[in-house]
Design a protein around this motif. Sequence first.
Motif, PDB file in Angstrom:
ATOM      1  N   ALA A 291       6.296   8.208  -1.305  1.00 32.23           N
ATOM      2  CA  ALA A 291       6.036   9.479  -2.326  1.00 32.23           C
ATOM      3  C   ALA A 291       4.666   9.197  -2.991  1.00 32.23           C
ATOM      4  O   ALA A 291       3.788  10.028  -3.441  1.00 32.23           O
ATOM      5  CB  ALA A 291       7.028   9.747  -3.225  1.00 32.23           C
ATOM      6  N   VAL A 292       4.470   7.848  -3.783  1.00 32.22           N
ATOM      7  CA  VAL A 292       3.671   7.296  -4.353  1.00 32.22           C
ATOM      8  C   VAL A 292       2.207   7.182  -3.548  1.00 32.22           C
ATOM      9  O   VAL A 292       1.073   7.623  -3.863  1.00 32.22           O
ATOM     10  CB  VAL A 292       3.698   6.209  -5.035  1.00 32.22           C
ATOM     11  CG1 VAL A 292       2.579   5.399  -5.732  1.00 32.22           C
ATOM     12  CG2 VAL A 292       5.174   6.199  -6.397  1.00 32.22           C
ATOM     13  N   TRP A 297      -2.762   7.891  -2.556  1.00 30.97           N
ATOM     14  CA  TRP A 297      -3.067   6.931  -0.990  1.00 30.97           C
ATOM     15  C   TRP A 297      -4.536   6.238  -1.222  1.00 30.97           C
ATOM     16  O   TRP A 297      -4.556   5.292  -1.030  1.00 30.97           O
ATOM     17  CB  TRP A 297      -2.744   7.525   0.064  1.00 30.97           C
ATOM     18  CG  TRP A 297      -3.690   8.981   0.166  1.00 30.97           C
ATOM     19  CD1 TRP A 297      -3.482  10.116  -0.058  1.00 30.97           C
ATOM     20  CD2 TRP A 297      -4.967   8.762   0.781  1.00 30.97           C
ATOM     21  NE1 TRP A 297      -4.557  10.746   0.217  1.00 30.97           N
ATOM     22  CE2 TRP A 297      -5.429  10.213   0.795  1.00 30.97           C
ATOM     23  CE3 TRP A 297      -5.845   7.936   1.421  1.00 30.97           C
ATOM     24  CZ2 TRP A 297      -6.801  10.453   1.428  1.00 30.97           C
ATOM     25  CZ3 TRP A 297      -7.110   8.271   1.722  1.00 30.97           C
ATOM     26  CH2 TRP A 297      -7.676   9.786   1.766  1.00 30.97           C
ATOM     27  N   HIS A 298      -5.441   7.250  -1.746  1.00 29.12           N
ATOM     28  CA  HIS A 298      -6.818   6.593  -1.568  1.00 29.12           C
ATOM     29  C   HIS A 298      -6.846   5.719  -3.050  1.00 29.12           C
ATOM     30  O   HIS A 298      -7.698   4.664  -2.687  1.00 29.12           O
ATOM     31  CB  HIS A 298      -7.567   7.966  -2.084  1.00 29.12           C
ATOM     32  CG  HIS A 298      -7.673   8.603  -3.325  1.00 29.12           C
ATOM     33  ND1 HIS A 298      -6.246   9.455  -3.529  1.00 29.12           N
ATOM     34  CD2 HIS A 298      -8.140   8.693  -4.460  1.00 29.12           C
ATOM     35  CE1 HIS A 298      -6.119   9.921  -4.537  1.00 29.12           C
ATOM     36  NE2 HIS A 298      -7.217   9.658  -5.211  1.00 29.12           N
ATOM     37  N   ILE A 299      -6.495   5.545  -3.900  1.00 29.31           N
ATOM     38  CA  ILE A 299      -6.069   4.774  -4.977  1.00 29.31           C
ATOM     39  C   ILE A 299      -5.906   3.349  -4.495  1.00 29.31           C
ATOM     40  O   ILE A 299      -6.062   2.156  -4.522  1.00 29.31           O
ATOM     41  CB  ILE A 299      -5.609   5.059  -6.197  1.00 29.31           C
ATOM     42  CG1 ILE A 299      -6.260   6.134  -6.952  1.00 29.31           C
ATOM     43  CG2 ILE A 299      -5.681   3.791  -7.310  1.00 29.31           C
ATOM     44  CD1 ILE A 299      -5.825   6.880  -8.099  1.00 29.31           C
ATOM     45  N   PHE A 305      -8.003  -3.013  -0.370  1.00 29.89           N
ATOM     46  CA  PHE A 305      -9.092  -3.607   0.315  1.00 29.89           C
ATOM     47  C   PHE A 305     -10.042  -4.305  -0.693  1.00 29.89           C
ATOM     48  O   PHE A 305     -10.384  -5.384  -0.342  1.00 29.89           O
ATOM     49  CB  PHE A 305      -9.865  -2.621   1.210  1.00 29.89           C
ATOM     50  CG  PHE A 305      -9.286  -2.245   2.423  1.00 29.89           C
ATOM     51  CD1 PHE A 305      -9.466  -3.069   3.541  1.00 29.89           C
ATOM     52  CD2 PHE A 305      -8.348  -1.005   2.464  1.00 29.89           C
ATOM     53  CE1 PHE A 305      -8.706  -2.532   5.037  1.00 29.89           C
ATOM     54  CE2 PHE A 305      -7.891  -0.823   3.679  1.00 29.89           C
ATOM     55  CZ  PHE A 305      -7.849  -1.458   5.049  1.00 29.89           C
ATOM     56  N   ALA A 306     -10.168  -3.794  -1.774  1.00 36.39           N
ATOM     57  CA  ALA A 306     -10.918  -4.352  -2.673  1.00 36.39           C
ATOM     58  C   ALA A 306     -10.415  -5.635  -3.240  1.00 36.39           C
ATOM     59  O   ALA A 306     -11.192  -6.746  -3.185  1.00 36.39           O
ATOM     60  CB  ALA A 306     -11.012  -3.517  -3.997  1.00 36.39           C
ATOM     61  N   LEU A 364       0.462  -0.651  -7.995  1.00 34.72           N
ATOM     62  CA  LEU A 364      -0.015  -1.885  -7.683  1.00 34.72           C
ATOM     63  C   LEU A 364       1.100  -2.487  -6.759  1.00 34.72           C
ATOM     64  O   LEU A 364       0.877  -3.414  -5.949  1.00 34.72           O
ATOM     65  CB  LEU A 364       0.098  -2.584  -9.085  1.00 34.72           C
ATOM     66  CG  LEU A 364      -1.189  -2.450  -9.865  1.00 34.72           C
ATOM     67  CD1 LEU A 364      -1.228  -3.178 -11.182  1.00 34.72           C
ATOM     68  CD2 LEU A 364      -2.567  -2.748  -9.264  1.00 34.72           C
ATOM     69  N   THR A 365       2.503  -2.394  -6.905  1.00 39.69           N
ATOM     70  CA  THR A 365       3.579  -2.553  -6.108  1.00 39.69           C
ATOM     71  C   THR A 365       3.358  -2.283  -4.619  1.00 39.69           C
ATOM     72  O   THR A 365       3.401  -3.175  -3.573  1.00 39.69           O
ATOM     73  CB  THR A 365       4.836  -2.271  -6.690  1.00 39.69           C
ATOM     74  OG1 THR A 365       5.247  -2.483  -7.849  1.00 39.69           O
ATOM     75  CG2 THR A 365       6.021  -2.659  -5.728  1.00 39.69           C
ATOM     76  N   ALA A 366       2.806  -1.059  -4.538  1.00 36.43           N
ATOM     77  CA  ALA A 366       2.693  -0.380  -3.131  1.00 36.43           C
ATOM     78  C   ALA A 366       1.500  -1.312  -2.672  1.00 36.43           C
ATOM     79  O   ALA A 366       1.616  -1.678  -1.271  1.00 36.43           O
ATOM     80  CB  ALA A 366       2.218   0.930  -3.078  1.00 36.43           C
TER      81      ALA A 366
END
Length: 602
Positions: A291-292, A297-299, A305-306, A364-366
């Motif tokens: 859900a998050v 998703w873009h964040i 990747f960053a 951050l967990t995701a």
Amino acid sequence: MAAAENGNELIQVVALLGAGVVAVPIFKRLGLGSVLGYLTAGLIIGPYGLGLFTHPQAILHVAELGVVMFLFVIGLEMQPSRLWSLRGEIFGLGAAQVGFCGALLTAIGLALGLAPVVAFFAAMGFVLTSTAVVMQVLNERGDTSTPEGQRMVSILLLEDLAIVPLLALVALLAPGAGEGGATSGWIAVLIAAAAVAALLAAGRWLLNPMFRLLADAQAREVMTAAALLVVLGAALVMQMSGLSMAMGAFLAGVLLSESTFRHQLEADIEPFRGILLGLFFISVGMSLDLAVMATAWHIIIATVFAYMIAKAIGIYLTARLFRAPHAEALYRAALFAQGGEFAFVLYAAATNAGIFTGLINATLTAAIIISMALTPFLVIALRWLLPAREQSFDGVEEAHDLSGSVLIIGFGRFGQVVSQSFLARGFDVTIIDTDTEMIRSAADFGFKVYYGDGARLDLLEASGARTAKLIAVCVDHRETATRITELVLAEFPQTILMVRSYDREHALELVHKGLDIQIRETFESAMKFGEEGLRQLGVPDEEAAETIEDLRRRDAERFALELAGGFGAGIDMLHGNVPKPTPFTKPKRAGRVMAEPPVDEV
């Protein structure tokens, strides 16, 4: 009602076991590794898949015991003297990697718009690599005991230690923390130090006497219970003092690493470790909040990747600064670019202290979980992209204009023993091999071995094959031995050729090609082993020798029959049911054939 609840719990247990049993073999067959299989299984049966579980964090809390037991087993392999020898890597390499990568990732967080304190803890959580994932990959690849594997273990140990000051900093930097917060932070550090000292004292003066008393009781189940008690007790002490449970288990393992009970402890813990570690990865997969991800998703993708790219660059540069080879630095960067399970602990503490919001914690967990899932793919991609490791030719002389009456190709365990016979009788022996490490090691023992590939005609010529009276092919690779055999038979027909064959099928193939002598590599040792076994069982020496000689005769007769195309009759001959066959004529050159015992081939 109670029966219904119990039935639902049983369904969940069956689902957990079934998901792992089905997913892991599939992913390992695809070459993706067991970690990714467990993560995928957790995602499928979790709250965002089939919905069989609604509170994966509860399972994750229990499954962390798998990481705890894993670190205990690793500790058992780390004797204190060995650990002391790694102090440079732990506090030098490990600290440099954590510090440099932490600075890079903090800068990334600031660039993404996070507040300085938030960016710092977000970065440091990602810096703490997943011990479970790295150790699982190292074990599957057989790299744990290699020098580069030991350096990675050292870095993981430093990262486990780093969770202590980081949790203390959470208390110090929490909104509203004043003088009392600083005091409590220092108290936490002192409590942690006291707990480590108490555990070291208990390990030195209590654990071995306790296991000695339990061993005298001769109750195996009590020893198993005691092993679990030591692991979980050490983990509990560390957790209550503010340290990580995994660190406590590791210290307990180190303290018992030189105990006479080490191997039994490892055997007792292993089944629990394997199941709980798999459960840990499954619960991590369940924790992935789709859900998050759907809303942010873009964040999350940008963060993954960053952070992974920046961390990989930091790890590579640190490795090269500490003079690691290019290939090792890339391997370490791919394996350590992820976040880890200790980030969950740090992020939860930061959320409870008011440093993180709930959305930042979930995001951050995701990102951590996705990075853990990507790691097996990175390792696989690196394996394909990285060129084969080049051998160093320092101190190695290539074969050139050599001559000798005997040419030995391959100087492994087999070739080393073979060479003794020729050297003892004063023959001029030339030895070639393609393993540069082995060539340098042989030189330390007084053997002159040249670099040369026996499967290449030019190097055979340079090694003196054309003037050699005998060529002994002692390589331990079946296809290589076959290629060399074909080349020597075609180009040097005047030379006696002896070949070490791999198994019965390989021996048949070589004899059909027309070589002089082939000896299967396990033949003589297996025969002597069996003969000595008969003697140990009370069979008189003469009868034991006669039995072995009869087995040799039957095996040679069966081998000759199989050369003529009668494998089924050869099996019958093993039991003495078929008369001796007519001799087989080889297609090119006559020669002697020796074979290994039938029990190794049927």
